[in-house]
Design a protein around this motif. Sequence first.
Motif, PDB file in Angstrom:
ATOM      1  N   ALA A   8     -43.130  27.552  20.627  1.00 16.60           N
ATOM      2  CA  ALA A   8     -42.523  27.482  19.228  1.00 16.60           C
ATOM      3  C   ALA A   8     -41.484  28.373  19.208  1.00 16.60           C
ATOM      4  N   PRO A   9     -40.477  28.061  20.165  1.00 13.77           N
ATOM      5  CA  PRO A   9     -39.046  29.178  20.047  1.00 13.77           C
ATOM      6  C   PRO A   9     -38.377  28.990  18.961  1.00 13.77           C
ATOM      7  N   SER A  10     -37.742  29.917  18.315  1.00  7.76           N
ATOM      8  CA  SER A  10     -36.432  29.544  17.634  1.00  7.76           C
ATOM      9  C   SER A  10     -35.039  29.442  18.311  1.00  7.76           C
ATOM     10  N   LEU A  39     -43.553  20.927  21.790  1.00  7.34           N
ATOM     11  CA  LEU A  39     -42.602  21.677  21.747  1.00  7.34           C
ATOM     12  C   LEU A  39     -42.179  21.803  20.288  1.00  7.34           C
ATOM     13  N   ARG A  40     -42.013  22.922  19.633  1.00  4.25           N
ATOM     14  CA  ARG A  40     -41.731  23.218  18.112  1.00  4.25           C
ATOM     15  C   ARG A  40     -40.514  24.077  18.089  1.00  4.25           C
ATOM     16  N   LEU A  41     -39.509  23.407  17.659  1.00 11.12           N
ATOM     17  CA  LEU A  41     -38.458  24.341  17.419  1.00 11.12           C
ATOM     18  C   LEU A  41     -38.457  24.834  16.033  1.00 11.12           C
ATOM     19  N   ASP A  42     -38.572  26.252  15.952  1.00 12.77           N
ATOM     20  CA  ASP A  42     -38.457  26.943  14.778  1.00 12.77           C
ATOM     21  C   ASP A  42     -37.115  27.227  14.239  1.00 12.77           C
ATOM     22  N   ASP A  43     -36.499  26.062  13.643  1.00 17.11           N
ATOM     23  CA  ASP A  43     -35.154  26.284  13.614  1.00 17.11           C
ATOM     24  C   ASP A  43     -34.743  26.374  11.855  1.00 17.11           C
ATOM     25  N   LEU A 183     -40.153  31.844   4.938  1.00 19.22           N
ATOM     26  CA  LEU A 183     -40.214  32.905   5.938  1.00 19.22           C
ATOM     27  C   LEU A 183     -41.138  32.164   6.903  1.00 19.22           C
ATOM     28  N   TYR A 184     -41.187  32.762   8.317  1.00 22.93           N
ATOM     29  CA  TYR A 184     -42.060  31.974   9.291  1.00 22.93           C
ATOM     30  C   TYR A 184     -43.783  31.711   8.947  1.00 22.93           C
ATOM     31  N   THR A 185     -44.073  32.456   8.143  1.00 23.92           N
ATOM     32  CA  THR A 185     -45.630  32.526   7.976  1.00 23.92           C
ATOM     33  C   THR A 185     -46.230  31.192   7.530  1.00 23.92           C
ATOM     34  N   PRO A 187     -44.554  27.850   7.132  1.00 26.59           N
ATOM     35  CA  PRO A 187     -44.113  26.570   7.719  1.00 26.59           C
ATOM     36  C   PRO A 187     -44.856  26.539   9.130  1.00 26.59           C
ATOM     37  N   SER A 188     -45.104  27.785   9.755  1.00 25.17           N
ATOM     38  CA  SER A 188     -45.709  27.734  11.003  1.00 25.17           C
ATOM     39  C   SER A 188     -47.361  27.304  10.871  1.00 25.17           C
ATOM     40  N   VAL A 189     -48.084  27.481   9.828  1.00 26.83           N
ATOM     41  CA  VAL A 189     -49.340  27.096   9.608  1.00 26.83           C
ATOM     42  C   VAL A 189     -49.376  25.648   9.366  1.00 26.83           C
ATOM     43  N   ASP A 205     -47.022  40.397  19.460  1.00 22.56           N
ATOM     44  CA  ASP A 205     -46.326  40.698  18.087  1.00 22.56           C
ATOM     45  C   ASP A 205     -46.744  39.963  17.086  1.00 22.56           C
ATOM     46  N   HIS A 206     -47.511  38.823  17.224  1.00 27.83           N
ATOM     47  CA  HIS A 206     -48.013  38.103  16.009  1.00 27.83           C
ATOM     48  C   HIS A 206     -49.105  38.471  15.698  1.00 27.83           C
ATOM     49  N   VAL A 207     -50.041  39.271  16.121  1.00 26.44           N
ATOM     50  CA  VAL A 207     -51.414  39.567  15.823  1.00 26.44           C
ATOM     51  C   VAL A 207     -51.468  39.518  14.269  1.00 26.44           C
TER      52      VAL A 207
HETATM   53  N1  GLU Z   1     -40.749  31.001  16.221  1.00 22.84           N
HETATM   54  C1  GLU Z   1     -41.818  32.100  16.417  1.00 22.84           C
HETATM   55  C2  GLU Z   1     -41.361  33.071  17.542  1.00 22.84           C
HETATM   56  O1  GLU Z   1     -40.624  32.664  18.205  1.00 22.84           O
HETATM   57  C3  GLU Z   1     -43.199  31.423  17.028  1.00 22.84           C
HETATM   58  C4  GLU Z   1     -44.372  32.223  16.881  1.00 22.84           C
HETATM   59  C5  GLU Z   1     -45.650  31.345  17.028  1.00 22.84           C
HETATM   60  O2  GLU Z   1     -45.733  30.881  18.300  1.00 22.84           O
HETATM   61  O3  GLU Z   1     -46.272  31.215  16.076  1.00 22.84           O
HETATM   62  O4  GLU Z   1     -42.106  34.351  17.686  1.00 22.84           O
END
Ligand code: GLU
Length: 468
Positions: A8-10, A39-43, A183-185, A187-189, A205-207
């Motif tokens: 899930a890259p931005s 592939l999830r684009l966090d856009d 924020l990211y939290t 939509p990601s879920v 970094d996401h712990v």
């Molecule tokens: N877009 C987030 C990042 O690049 C995704 C994190 C995740 O995998 O949940 O850090």
Amino acid sequence: MTVTVRFAPSPTGFLHVGNARVALLNWLYARAQGGRFVLRLDDTDAERSRPEYARAIGEDLSWLGLSWSGQVRQSERLDRHRAAEARLREAGRLYPCYETPEELELRRKLQLSRGRPPVYDRAALALDGVARARLESGGRRPHWRFLLDDRDAQWDDLVRGPCHYSARHLSDPVLVRADGTYLYTLPSVVDDIDLGITHVIRGDDHVTNTAVQIQVFEALGAPPCAFAHVALLTDATGQGLSKRLGSMSLRDLRDEGVEPETLVNFLATLGTSEAMGAVRSLDGLAAGFDFARIGRAQPRFDDAELRHANARYLHDMPFAAARPRLAALGLSDADEAFWLAVRPNLARLSEAVSWWAVCGDAIRPVIEDPAFTAAAAALLPPEPWDGTTWGVWTSAVRQATGRKGKDLFHPLRLALTGLDHGPELKGLLPLIGRERVLERLSGATKNGSSTSQVDSEGKNLLSLLKNP
Ligand code: GLU
């Protein structure tokens, strides 16, 4: 249950080696389990997300050989995020807050100075309708926090083992900004639930996000996925790699001649107890994939080690694998003999172009001692030539001239290649061929110019070929 993972890259920059490692671990796990890799684009950050970065992410993953079975863009799933927000609101799990970042920062400092954990104090929960109306009429717009249940977060992390976060150390996360964006939290879920993601494999970094996202999953009526948090890479000096600085981007490595197979194998063994052995295929790597092998310590990504691994890979590369790559460099006539002769000398594949030119094009021979090269020319065996010709010829030259070692070989190398270094002449000689060898030993080139010493022009050529 089909194992389904996502990367899930931005699309706010180019992928770097740290991202590539996370993508690879996801892909290998999916492959090992016969699962899917999405592939999830966090856009959702409209300002920083760019279509050219989204395109580049696809290209870079393809270059690594990582295919995906589906692709989604978070920006296209806004209605699903809105629906989840409504559900949380109805369940009383969202509450409005009005603090400015400065106010929050001040409170944080105060808490820390009193030795308390810097968590949000839920002051906004105490606001009644009148207080809220007063704040809003003063121009403040609320952002919305998720009301955490008062219980510890626990999960069995596939890399880190049992994880436990005390409720005292968790802040109610902000899910919705004052302008209504997320924020990211959240939509990601929502996307992980909708896409049927079974395993979230991401950087450590996401712990803390995981600690709160587990409750968001539950509030939305879904069981949380399994989690694997891998330690982030550092550079060779122990500093973190930053995507924004573009450090170690896959593009740069590709342009510098790193082969994708080298990088994939290098990344697959990084942070594990295994040393990188012979390069394996992605399927070969997937077959041996095991989370238990991934350590918790931050692995160092050493650029120089990668380059060594790349050279080793080229030195072992069979002609069948090299052929299409040589063709892509314009060397479609290159044959196996050429490849076997030059590959031990390559740090990157593109250097083969210079050696191809040395074998076939007009070069400037460097003649240190015309009498010696003339004597050597007279002793050249007749063709056909093969890998034994060099030995036969140089023995004859040794006997006739009394020269040996460097005195024998160095002037021949300079005359035949114009260079003082390079692949073994045993392999190059038949590729250059008798006619050209005679020409070069006489100091001639096809266009008639020649050099009698390692003059300044010769040195220029040397440096040119050293840095193609
Ligand atoms: N877009 C987030 C990042 O690049 C995704 C994190 C995740 O995998 O949940 O850090």
